[in-house]
Design an enzyme around this catalytic site. Structure first.
Site, PDB file in Angstrom:
ATOM      1  N   LYS A 107       0.846  -1.211   0.000  1.00 27.69           N
ATOM      2  CA  LYS A 107       0.000   0.000   0.000  1.00 27.69           C
ATOM      3  C   LYS A 107       0.864   1.237   0.000  1.00 27.69           C
ATOM      4  O   LYS A 107       2.035   1.216   0.406  1.00 27.69           O
ATOM      5  CB  LYS A 107      -0.945   0.021   1.209  1.00 27.69           C
ATOM      6  N   MET A 144       5.348   0.389   3.333  1.00 26.88           N
ATOM      7  CA  MET A 144       4.384  -0.106   2.340  1.00 26.88           C
ATOM      8  C   MET A 144       3.576  -1.293   2.868  1.00 26.88           C
ATOM      9  O   MET A 144       2.954  -2.031   2.098  1.00 26.88           O
ATOM     10  CB  MET A 144       5.101  -0.482   1.041  1.00 26.88           C
ATOM     11  N   ASP A 146      -2.390  -1.805  10.075  1.00 27.11           N
ATOM     12  CA  ASP A 146      -2.521  -1.838   8.611  1.00 27.11           C
ATOM     13  C   ASP A 146      -2.998  -3.191   8.084  1.00 27.11           C
ATOM     14  O   ASP A 146      -3.243  -3.333   6.884  1.00 27.11           O
ATOM     15  CB  ASP A 146      -1.172  -1.518   7.952  1.00 27.11           C
TER      16      ASP A 146
END
Ligand code: C5P
Length: 300
Positions: free
Chosen positions: A11, A101, A138
């Site tokens: 992400k 990420m 996340d």
């Protein structure tokens, strides 16, 4: 079933607004996640115990003990199911490690989905999302993919409609940054500047840009409140960001807690040109072109 393979995306945060520090040590966020086409694969194979091996470029940087989030995910799932299960997890890593990420979160999401299949549990997505939530801020988004806004500590997700494909380049740094250390530096910088931290708000123009697929507008409204902290801890990232801007990036930001830098391109050809230029500019370990949004954890 003796083996299940799940693919999970990285992400980037197109808006990361960080509110005041909470009593539980977390920050309330407005966190707009966008899943991009850099994927880890998690293979779960029948085994007596829960174990992990890591393959790919980042092998030496991923813990294979209890610290590994995929192992924690498999254990949490077995506990939820109330039984002792085993699985050997093979993580094929492409997402930068400690790069901002959500690579570790991706592997946790992959392990949840893969073990749910391997063990024939058939748990619904909502149950897996609850387990994901406990594993890290996340992890729920790695399950969901697409584009979504996370509030609370980032885990309360609402999907956001996007009107097209966005093309990105990611400049991958040599070392990683600890997410906790970057948040702590953000608090330190704010304390030193005596700023009154506003309550985070979702940006309307950013939402419009996502909805219409307007890359120029999205580029202009990319924001990341963790960027000053990441730059303070890794000053050379300023050069990386400048190098992307020189290549005509529509927007240039640190991805999440960094140190990966994200550049928005006008189209796929521009992303390829920018990635080639950054790869030889001596400002990053590598540069990867990718696109988003892409789906979350998916059985192959
Ligand atoms: O949830 P996760 O374990 O991924 O978070 C890692 C660290 O990042 C936390 O320990 C905390 O220091 C910081 N964090 C935060 N506020 C959030 C999410 C993470 O301060 N909303």
């Amino acid at each position: 079933m003796s083996s299940v393979t799940v693919r999970v995306p990285a992400k980037v945060n197109v808006q990361l607004s960080v509110g005041p520090l909470r009593e539980d040590g977390y920050h309330d966020l407005v966190n707009v996640f966008h899943a991009v086409s850099i994927f880890d694969e998690v293979v779960a194979k029948e085994s007596e115990a829960i174990t992990v091996t890591v393959q790919g470029e980042w092998t030496d940087r991923v813990p294979i003990d209890d610290e590994n989030l995929a192992i924690q995910a498999a254990r949490a799932l077995a506990k939820h199911a109330g039984r002792t299960y085993g699985a050997h997890l093979i993580i094929r890593k492409a997402i930068p490690v400690a790069g901002g990420m959500a690579g570790g979160s991706a592997d946790a999401a992959g392990a949840l989905v893969a073990c749910n299949e391997l063990w024939g549990l058939g748990l619904p997505f909502e149950d897996l999302m609850e387990i994901a939530d406990d594993l890290g801020s996340d992890v729920p988004f790695s399950m969901l993919g697409g584009t979504a806004v996370g509030t609370g500590r980032g885990e309360q997700l609402s999907e956001l409609p996007t009107g097209g494909r966005f093309h990105w380049v990611f400049a991958v740094a040599d070392g990683g940054l600890s997410t906790a250390a970057v948040y702590a530096e953000c608090d330190r910088l704010r304390d030193a500047a005596e700023v009154k931290v506003p309550w985070p708000q979702l940006s309307d123009p950013l939402l419009d840009a996502l909805g219409t697929g307007d890359a120029h507008q999205l580029g202009a409204y990319l924001t990341n409140d963790l960027q000053p902290a990441a730059l303070a801890l890794r000053p050379q990232l300023a050069r990386t960001l400048e190098a992307g801007q020189r290549q005509g990036a529509l927007g240039a930001i640190v991805s999440g807690s960094g140190p990966t830098c994200a550049f928005l391109a006008a189209d796929a050809a521009h992303a390829d040109r920018m990635a080639a230029a950054l790869a030889t500019a001596d400002v990053a370990r590598s540069a990867i072109a990718a696109q988003g949004p892409v789906p979350g954890a998916t059985v192959m």
